[in-house]
Design a protein around this motif. Structure first.
Motif, mmCIF file in Angstrom:
data_model
loop_
_atom_site.group_PDB
_atom_site.id
_atom_site.type_symbol
_atom_site.label_atom_id
_atom_site.label_comp_id
_atom_site.label_asym_id
_atom_site.label_seq_id
_atom_site.Cartn_x
_atom_site.Cartn_y
_atom_site.Cartn_z
ATOM 1 N N SER A 133 0.369 17.569 1.428
ATOM 2 C CA SER A 133 -0.719 17.027 2.240
ATOM 3 C C SER A 133 -1.972 17.043 1.383
ATOM 4 N N VAL A 134 -2.404 15.852 0.941
ATOM 5 C CA VAL A 134 -3.606 15.743 0.109
ATOM 6 C C VAL A 134 -4.786 15.419 1.013
ATOM 7 N N ALA A 135 -5.884 16.108 0.803
ATOM 8 C CA ALA A 135 -7.075 15.975 1.656
ATOM 9 C C ALA A 135 -7.551 14.529 1.745
ATOM 10 N N PRO A 136 -8.189 14.150 2.857
ATOM 11 C CA PRO A 136 -8.742 12.800 2.985
ATOM 12 C C PRO A 136 -10.025 12.590 2.183
ATOM 13 N N HIS A 137 -10.564 13.666 1.625
ATOM 14 C CA HIS A 137 -11.771 13.582 0.792
ATOM 15 C C HIS A 137 -11.876 14.862 -0.021
ATOM 16 N N ALA A 138 -12.802 14.868 -0.991
ATOM 17 C CA ALA A 138 -12.880 15.981 -1.947
ATOM 18 C C ALA A 138 -13.300 17.295 -1.306
ATOM 19 N N GLY A 139 -13.986 17.225 -0.179
ATOM 20 C CA GLY A 139 -14.411 18.443 0.492
ATOM 21 C C GLY A 139 -13.398 18.967 1.489
ATOM 22 N N GLY A 140 -12.198 18.376 1.490
ATOM 23 C CA GLY A 140 -11.160 18.793 2.420
ATOM 24 C C GLY A 140 -10.157 19.735 1.778
ATOM 25 N N SER A 141 -9.054 19.956 2.497
ATOM 26 C CA SER A 141 -8.037 20.913 2.065
ATOM 27 C C SER A 141 -6.726 20.200 1.764
ATOM 28 N N SER A 142 -6.043 20.634 0.708
ATOM 29 C CA SER A 142 -4.756 20.085 0.305
ATOM 30 C C SER A 142 -3.733 21.212 0.231
ATOM 31 N N ASP A 179 -10.945 17.609 -9.471
ATOM 32 C CA ASP A 179 -10.785 16.158 -9.567
ATOM 33 C C ASP A 179 -10.032 15.728 -8.315
ATOM 34 N N TYR A 180 -10.713 14.951 -7.453
ATOM 35 C CA TYR A 180 -10.057 14.351 -6.295
ATOM 36 C C TYR A 180 -10.043 12.845 -6.511
ATOM 37 N N SER A 181 -8.852 12.237 -6.491
ATOM 38 C CA SER A 181 -8.731 10.809 -6.767
ATOM 39 C C SER A 181 -7.876 10.147 -5.709
ATOM 40 N N ASN A 182 -8.239 8.896 -5.356
ATOM 41 C CA ASN A 182 -7.609 8.201 -4.243
ATOM 42 C C ASN A 182 -7.725 6.703 -4.487
ATOM 43 N N GLY A 183 -6.592 6.023 -4.705
ATOM 44 C CA GLY A 183 -6.690 4.601 -4.996
ATOM 45 C C GLY A 183 -5.387 3.857 -4.838
ATOM 46 N N LEU A 184 -5.476 2.542 -4.997
ATOM 47 C CA LEU A 184 -4.343 1.635 -4.922
ATOM 48 C C LEU A 184 -4.058 1.169 -6.347
ATOM 49 N N ARG A 210 0.827 -1.208 0.000
ATOM 50 C CA ARG A 210 0.000 0.000 0.000
ATOM 51 C C ARG A 210 0.862 1.259 0.000
ATOM 52 N N LEU A 211 1.982 1.226 0.717
ATOM 53 C CA LEU A 211 2.858 2.396 0.768
ATOM 54 C C LEU A 211 3.311 2.794 -0.624
ATOM 55 N N PHE A 212 3.639 1.824 -1.459
ATOM 56 C CA PHE A 212 4.159 2.126 -2.786
ATOM 57 C C PHE A 212 3.079 2.256 -3.855
ATOM 58 N N HIS A 213 1.857 1.847 -3.563
ATOM 59 C CA HIS A 213 0.806 1.851 -4.586
ATOM 60 C C HIS A 213 -0.356 2.794 -4.272
ATOM 61 N N HIS A 214 -0.376 3.390 -3.079
ATOM 62 C CA HIS A 214 -1.461 4.311 -2.734
ATOM 63 C C HIS A 214 -1.170 5.677 -3.349
ATOM 64 N N LYS A 215 -2.039 6.110 -4.276
ATOM 65 C CA LYS A 215 -1.866 7.383 -4.985
ATOM 66 C C LYS A 215 -3.077 8.277 -4.720
ATOM 67 N N ARG A 216 -2.797 9.535 -4.424
ATOM 68 C CA ARG A 216 -3.870 10.516 -4.206
ATOM 69 C C ARG A 216 -3.503 11.812 -4.916
ATOM 70 N N TRP A 217 -4.498 12.448 -5.512
ATOM 71 C CA TRP A 217 -4.234 13.765 -6.094
ATOM 72 C C TRP A 217 -5.465 14.646 -6.022
ATOM 73 N N HIS A 218 -5.204 15.938 -6.025
ATOM 74 C CA HIS A 218 -6.238 16.974 -5.966
ATOM 75 C C HIS A 218 -5.910 17.955 -7.084
ATOM 76 N N TYR A 219 -6.767 18.010 -8.087
ATOM 77 C CA TYR A 219 -6.526 18.810 -9.287
ATOM 78 C C TYR A 219 -7.660 19.813 -9.437
ATOM 79 N N GLN A 269 -13.720 11.624 -7.098
ATOM 80 C CA GLN A 269 -14.795 12.619 -7.098
ATOM 81 C C GLN A 269 -14.475 13.650 -8.163
ATOM 82 N N LYS A 270 -15.433 13.895 -9.042
ATOM 83 C CA LYS A 270 -15.280 14.895 -10.091
ATOM 84 C C LYS A 270 -16.445 15.877 -9.979
#
Length: 330
Positions: free
Chosen positions: A104-113, A199-204, A45-54, A171-172
């Motif tokens: 620091s990427v937000a834990p969800h789309a309504g959060g702050s990064s 665009d908020y994305s969070n996955g393995l 998970r450490l190497f495959h967990h990707k998150r972005w906020h665009y 979340q788009k």
């Protein structure tokens, strides 16, 4: 097809992902309780967990793209401002960060990064009443923008990842009212009466990940299309305040000449658009652990969309947005 409301949680009580496409936002994206066959060990998970906020910001004169990315073992951020009249990027920023410190990427789309590197700062901050503020201070390049609240439902898509990955969620947003300003050296641009989207994305995700993407929005019409690692899960149409699912997307373009016209269409016969690039942001990286080839043309889409095979076609005329071709080893 209109979409059902979002579930209360990303996973059900047994740790099974709530696969599907929905309207609305989740308050948490947490894969910790993921059950087999999608569960993976902590090191994986450490190497495959990707998150972005665009965030995309669009006016008749200017198009900006801003992203904060957490790759697990490292982080990165980029931003650019493209002057549509001049047909060129007039300001840009790109920086890899120190793992665990810069992004620091937000834990969800309504959060702050937030991304900070030396004196450079990018922040996407949640505000009351579903509004957001984007601030960028990167030397000669600055943005102070506010956008929201949404005029149409937000897309939530949860699905499996093929070929070496596990699961992904995104979340788009549709088009969001925009105002503010952009500073590019001695030049200043107004964002007032523009349109934003996020665009908020969070996955393995798999070590090797590839996609094509297209997105464009006004306040009453917009779409998101992807072909690649996530299949058709995030394909959607926003029209007159409603959100509809779209089928599998096809991207006909010349990889050797991505500034030539593109043809984008869906198998369900609900969208058929031609994209005319005005310019592009490109970035190729080849690091020891990772590499990427990325191009994001900026331009306009023309053609038609509709909400069902029986519905009349809605003409799309020079709707500003982007396409993208991206291949990563991360």
């Amino acid at each position: 097809m209109m979409l059902p409301p979002a579930p209360a949680h990303l996973l059900d009580a047994d740790g099974v992902p709530c696969f599907g496409r929905y309207t609305g936002q989740l308050n948490a994206f947490d894969w910790a309780a993921l059950a087999p066959p999608y569960a993976r060990g902590a090191l994986w998970r450490l190497f495959h967990h990707k998150r972005w906020h665009y965030v995309a910001l669009s006016t008749p004169t200017l198009f900006c793209g801003v992203a904060i990315v957490d790759l697990g073992w490292t982080s990165t951020a980029f931003a650019y401002a493209f002057d549509r009249h001049k047909g060129k990027i007039v300001a840009s920023f790109s920086q890899d960060g120190i793992p665990g410190l810069c992004a620091s990427v937000a834990p969800h789309a309504g959060g702050s990064s937030r991304f900070r590197f030396l004196s450079h700062l990018i922040s996407i901050e949640a505000q009351p009443q579903q509004r957001y503020r984007l601030q960028l201070d990167c030397g000669h390049f600055g943005i102070d923008a506010e956008f929201g609240p949404p005029v149409a439902p937000t897309l939530l898509a949860i699905g499996p990842v093929a070929e070496g990955g596990s699961v992904h969620a995104t979340q788009k947003s549709g088009g969001l009212p925009l105002w503010g300003s952009v500073r590019c050296g001695a030049m200043g641009y107004s964002l007032d009466d523009g349109v934003a989207s996020f665009d908020y994305s969070n996955g393995l995700l798999a070590r090797e990940t590839e996609w094509r993407w297209a997105s464009a929005h006004s306040l009453d019409l917009g779409f998101n299309l992807q072909a690649g690692y996530f299949g058709a899960h995030e394909n959607a149409l926003w029209l007159d305040g409603q959100l509809y699912a779209l089928g599998r997307a096809h991207f006909d373009f010349n990889p050797d000449n991505p500034l030539a016209p593109w043809h984008v269409w869906t198998e369900d016969d609900l969208l058929d658009l031609h994209f005319k690039p005005e310019g592009a942001r490109r970035e190729d990286k080849n690091l020891w652990l990772a590499a990427s080839r990325y191009i994001q043309p900026i331009g306009t889409f023309s053609g038609w969309v509709r909400t069902s095979a029986q519905s009349p076609k809605r003409i799309v005329a020079q709707l500003a947005g982007v396409t993208e071709s991206h291949r990563s080893r991360w």
